[in-house]
Design a protein around this motif. Structure first.
Motif, mmCIF file in Angstrom:
data_model
loop_
_atom_site.group_PDB
_atom_site.id
_atom_site.type_symbol
_atom_site.label_atom_id
_atom_site.label_comp_id
_atom_site.label_asym_id
_atom_site.label_seq_id
_atom_site.Cartn_x
_atom_site.Cartn_y
_atom_site.Cartn_z
ATOM 1 N N CYS A 93 0.853 -1.189 0.000
ATOM 2 C CA CYS A 93 0.000 0.000 0.000
ATOM 3 C C CYS A 93 0.885 1.235 0.000
ATOM 4 C CB CYS A 93 -0.907 0.018 1.228
ATOM 5 S SG CYS A 93 -2.133 -1.307 1.214
ATOM 6 N N GLY A 94 0.378 2.285 -0.602
ATOM 7 C CA GLY A 94 1.160 3.505 -0.651
ATOM 8 C C GLY A 94 0.387 4.654 -1.250
ATOM 9 N N CYS A 95 1.034 5.801 -1.272
ATOM 10 C CA CYS A 95 0.465 7.028 -1.823
ATOM 11 C C CYS A 95 1.307 7.467 -3.018
ATOM 12 C CB CYS A 95 0.468 8.125 -0.763
ATOM 13 S SG CYS A 95 -0.534 7.730 0.684
ATOM 14 N N ALA A 96 0.626 7.790 -4.084
ATOM 15 C CA ALA A 96 1.319 8.260 -5.280
ATOM 16 C C ALA A 96 1.847 9.672 -5.032
ATOM 17 C CB ALA A 96 0.377 8.243 -6.462
ATOM 18 N N VAL A 122 5.929 6.090 -5.670
ATOM 19 C CA VAL A 122 4.956 5.643 -4.675
ATOM 20 C C VAL A 122 5.642 5.620 -3.321
ATOM 21 C CG1 VAL A 122 3.425 3.775 -3.974
ATOM 22 C CG2 VAL A 122 3.762 4.259 -6.399
ATOM 23 N N VAL A 123 5.029 6.323 -2.354
ATOM 24 C CA VAL A 123 5.547 6.368 -0.996
ATOM 25 C C VAL A 123 4.761 5.351 -0.163
ATOM 26 C CG1 VAL A 123 5.888 7.819 1.045
ATOM 27 C CG2 VAL A 123 6.103 8.810 -1.242
ATOM 28 N N ALA A 124 5.473 4.446 0.494
ATOM 29 C CA ALA A 124 4.807 3.418 1.301
ATOM 30 C C ALA A 124 3.963 4.056 2.397
ATOM 31 C CB ALA A 124 5.842 2.481 1.908
ATOM 32 N N ALA A 125 2.772 3.501 2.570
ATOM 33 C CA ALA A 125 1.849 3.980 3.608
ATOM 34 C C ALA A 125 1.033 2.794 4.088
ATOM 35 C CB ALA A 125 0.940 5.067 3.047
ATOM 36 N N ALA A 153 -7.342 8.133 -0.336
ATOM 37 C CA ALA A 153 -6.963 6.940 0.432
ATOM 38 C C ALA A 153 -5.749 6.285 -0.205
ATOM 39 C CB ALA A 153 -8.133 5.963 0.474
ATOM 40 N N ALA A 154 -4.936 5.663 0.640
ATOM 41 C CA ALA A 154 -3.761 4.943 0.130
ATOM 42 C C ALA A 154 -4.235 3.800 -0.761
ATOM 43 C CB ALA A 154 -2.928 4.409 1.291
#
Length: 165
Positions: free
Chosen positions: A106-109, A114-117, A128-129
């Motif tokens: 899961c992550g955020c663009a 993509v940053v892990a979240a 939402a992630a």
């Protein structure tokens, strides 16, 4: 005396004409020598260009395999075995492997990737992630010849990431 001078002059002219005569008979030997000197260098250049081209083609095959794995995940969702099989079946190059194994995270663009979240968390953008699948492919390319200042083998790797949810 004049006659002797004329014969000597015509003999010298004949010698000069023979020296600078460009008929096929007088340069056939020179052409053979030039070909013998140039041909090995030309053959080596052709082999090096073909070797470089094959290495680039192998890198493209590895990249295509990783992309095929990501496309499979985009259509079918996360299935580690299915994604691995898609990577391996994407190319005829038998040296390609799905290493490391496809991963779900899961992550955020962001602008840099993509940053892990944490799954279900809210990203800085307010959304939402999402769930992402990362498909990787790798292979090793062995050069045909040993080149100075270059290694004999190259590790080829590629990764492709796709958002599935």
């Amino acid at each position: 005396m004049m006659r002797l001078y004329a014969q000597t002059a015509s003999g010298a002219l004949f010698a000069l004409r023979t020296l600078f005569d460009h008929s096929g008979r007088s340069i056939a030997g020179v052409m053979s020598i030039e070909l013998a000197l140039i041909l090995p260098a030309l053959a080596l250049c052709i082999i090096c260009v073909a070797d470089l081209g094959l290495g680039i083609y192998r890198k493209m095959q590895v990249q295509s395999a990783a992309q095929a794995g990501a496309e499979y995940a985009a259509v079918h969702g996360y299935d580690q075995n299915g994604t691995t099989n898609a990577i391996l079946a994407a190319t005829s190059y038998s040296g390609v492997s799905a290493a490391p194994q496809p991963q779900l995270y899961c992550g955020c663009a962001s602008a840099t990737g993509v940053v892990a979240a944490a799954c279900g968390s809210i990203c800085a953008s307010g959304s939402a992630a999402g769930q992402f699948v990362q498909a990787s492919a790798s292979a090793t390319y062995q050069t045909v010849l040993a080149y100075p200042l270059l290694p004999k083998s190259f590790a080829l790797t590629a990764q492709s990431t796709v958002r599935i949810k």
